[in-house]
Design a protein around this motif. Structure first.
Motif, PDB file in Angstrom:
ATOM      1  N   PRO A 174      39.047  60.287  55.445  1.00 20.37           N
ATOM      2  CA  PRO A 174      39.058  59.890  56.857  1.00 20.37           C
ATOM      3  C   PRO A 174      40.024  58.744  57.120  1.00 20.37           C
ATOM      4  N   TRP A 175      40.284  58.505  58.389  1.00 19.95           N
ATOM      5  CA  TRP A 175      41.150  57.410  58.813  1.00 19.95           C
ATOM      6  C   TRP A 175      40.573  56.076  58.336  1.00 19.95           C
ATOM      7  N   MET A 176      41.433  55.278  57.662  1.00 17.73           N
ATOM      8  CA  MET A 176      41.032  53.966  57.156  1.00 17.73           C
ATOM      9  C   MET A 176      41.895  52.907  57.832  1.00 17.73           C
ATOM     10  N   ASP A 177      41.390  52.327  58.911  1.00 22.42           N
ATOM     11  CA  ASP A 177      42.165  51.356  59.675  1.00 22.42           C
ATOM     12  C   ASP A 177      42.547  50.145  58.831  1.00 22.42           C
ATOM     13  N   SER A 178      41.682  49.735  57.892  1.00 22.86           N
ATOM     14  CA  SER A 178      41.958  48.561  57.064  1.00 22.86           C
ATOM     15  C   SER A 178      43.172  48.758  56.173  1.00 22.86           C
ATOM     16  N   TRP A 179      43.535  50.013  55.880  1.00 27.42           N
ATOM     17  CA  TRP A 179      44.700  50.272  55.028  1.00 27.42           C
ATOM     18  C   TRP A 179      46.012  50.001  55.753  1.00 27.42           C
ATOM     19  N   LEU A 180      45.947  49.764  57.063  1.00 28.05           N
ATOM     20  CA  LEU A 180      47.141  49.337  57.789  1.00 28.05           C
ATOM     21  C   LEU A 180      47.424  47.861  57.559  1.00 28.05           C
ATOM     22  N   ASP A 181      46.373  47.084  57.259  1.00 28.79           N
ATOM     23  CA  ASP A 181      46.535  45.646  57.044  1.00 28.79           C
ATOM     24  C   ASP A 181      46.987  45.315  55.633  1.00 28.79           C
ATOM     25  N   ALA A 182      46.520  46.095  54.657  1.00 26.91           N
ATOM     26  CA  ALA A 182      46.837  45.825  53.251  1.00 26.91           C
ATOM     27  C   ALA A 182      46.631  47.101  52.451  1.00 26.91           C
ATOM     28  N   PRO A 183      47.298  47.222  51.298  1.00 26.05           N
ATOM     29  CA  PRO A 183      47.075  48.406  50.461  1.00 26.05           C
ATOM     30  C   PRO A 183      45.609  48.483  50.050  1.00 26.05           C
ATOM     31  N   PRO A 184      45.096  49.688  49.854  1.00 28.44           N
ATOM     32  CA  PRO A 184      43.693  49.814  49.440  1.00 28.44           C
ATOM     33  C   PRO A 184      43.459  49.176  48.084  1.00 28.44           C
ATOM     34  N   ASP A 185      42.357  48.465  47.961  1.00 32.12           N
ATOM     35  CA  ASP A 185      41.973  47.820  46.712  1.00 32.12           C
ATOM     36  C   ASP A 185      40.983  48.747  46.001  1.00 32.12           C
ATOM     37  N   PRO A 186      41.350  49.326  44.834  1.00 29.74           N
ATOM     38  CA  PRO A 186      40.447  50.248  44.145  1.00 29.74           C
ATOM     39  C   PRO A 186      39.082  49.639  43.840  1.00 29.74           C
ATOM     40  N   ALA A 187      39.019  48.309  43.759  1.00 26.42           N
ATOM     41  CA  ALA A 187      37.744  47.650  43.454  1.00 26.42           C
ATOM     42  C   ALA A 187      36.893  47.446  44.703  1.00 26.42           C
ATOM     43  N   ARG A 188      37.479  47.655  45.883  1.00 26.08           N
ATOM     44  CA  ARG A 188      36.749  47.428  47.139  1.00 26.08           C
ATOM     45  C   ARG A 188      36.971  48.621  48.058  1.00 26.08           C
ATOM     46  N   LEU A 189      36.208  49.666  47.803  1.00 26.57           N
ATOM     47  CA  LEU A 189      36.328  50.904  48.570  1.00 26.57           C
ATOM     48  C   LEU A 189      34.962  51.315  49.107  1.00 26.57           C
ATOM     49  N   PRO A 190      34.941  51.982  50.253  1.00 29.12           N
ATOM     50  CA  PRO A 190      33.681  52.567  50.720  1.00 29.12           C
ATOM     51  C   PRO A 190      33.132  53.547  49.687  1.00 29.12           C
ATOM     52  N   GLY A 191      31.820  53.706  49.654  1.00 24.47           N
ATOM     53  CA  GLY A 191      31.195  54.577  48.669  1.00 24.47           C
ATOM     54  C   GLY A 191      31.732  55.998  48.699  1.00 24.47           C
ATOM     55  N   ARG A 192      31.990  56.531  49.890  1.00 26.12           N
ATOM     56  CA  ARG A 192      32.493  57.906  49.981  1.00 26.12           C
ATOM     57  C   ARG A 192      33.840  58.040  49.281  1.00 26.12           C
ATOM     58  N   ILE A 193      34.735  57.065  49.501  1.00 23.08           N
ATOM     59  CA  ILE A 193      36.050  57.129  48.857  1.00 23.08           C
ATOM     60  C   ILE A 193      35.903  57.019  47.342  1.00 23.08           C
TER      61      ILE A 193
END
Length: 205
Positions: free
Chosen positions: A174-193
């Motif tokens: 799904p759309w992840m608005d927070s990924w526009l601010d910074a690259p996704p952090d593998p250690a801090r992801l929603p449970g579904r991801i």
């Protein structure tokens, strides 16, 4: 200038140690993956594209190949989330040649596209190439379709669902608005991801 008055400060980023809220997927509901034909040739409904998908040899074997189906597909993001062993290979179908025997080493391939018109058209062409047996030497593991915006039309929802069921495994991020601010952090992801990434790190047999 204080941190609170700095317009470039990312004030929306959760504090370190804070719980990351889970997300829902309006497209797949509770399902993380959907499944379809396990190999080419199982369906007669996929007309071959006018131009088969390009291929390229790999000098070394990789554990999982991450292949973007168009520019800006999100392959780098997926490779980063999967971590060690996931190798981004560009937009061509990878075939690894065994240096000793000259035969192909079947690499699990994860194909990635966005759900905008460019990405869906590229995914459709790729799937038709695969379904008609044009892509050999490696194994299609999963198609990952990444939501291109916070809202999507009914037509694109329908196309996304259709494409995900035309491959061995399909999943939707799904759309992840927070990924526009910074690259996704593998250690801090929603449970579904996190659950999706765990499944992607287990290629189809």
């Amino acid at each position: 200038m204080s941190a609170t008055s700095n317009p470039f400060a990312n004030t929306a980023r959760p504090a370190k140690g804070a719980e990351v809220p889970d997300i829902k997927d309006d497209l797949l509901g509770h399902d993380l993956l959907v499944t379809g034909p396990t190999k080419p040739g199982l369906s007669s409904t996929f007309e071959a594209p006018h131009q088969p998908w390009p291929t390229h040899p790999l000098d070394t074997a990789v554990r999982i190949a991450i292949m973007g189906l168009h520019g800006g597909a999100g392959a780098t993001t997926v490779a980063t989330l999967l971590g060690t062993g996931a190798t981004e290979v560009g937009q061509s179908w990878p075939v690894s040649q065994n240096a000793w025997t000259g035969s192909a080493w079947p690499i699990p391939v994860i194909a990635v596209a966005r759900t905008d018109h460019t990405g869906l058209a590229a995914a459709d062409r790729f799937i038709r190439s695969w379904a008609n047996g044009h892509l050999t030497g490696s194994q299609l593991s999963t198609l990952v379709l990444i939501e291109a915006g916070p809202r999507t039309s009914d037509a694109r929802k329908k196309a996304t669902k259709r494409l995900l069921r035309m491959v061995p495994r399909g999943t939707h991020i799904p759309w992840m608005d927070s990924w526009l601010d910074a690259p996704p952090d593998p250690a801090r992801l929603p449970g579904r991801i996190k659950r999706i990434i765990k499944l992607l790190n287990t290629p189809t047999p």
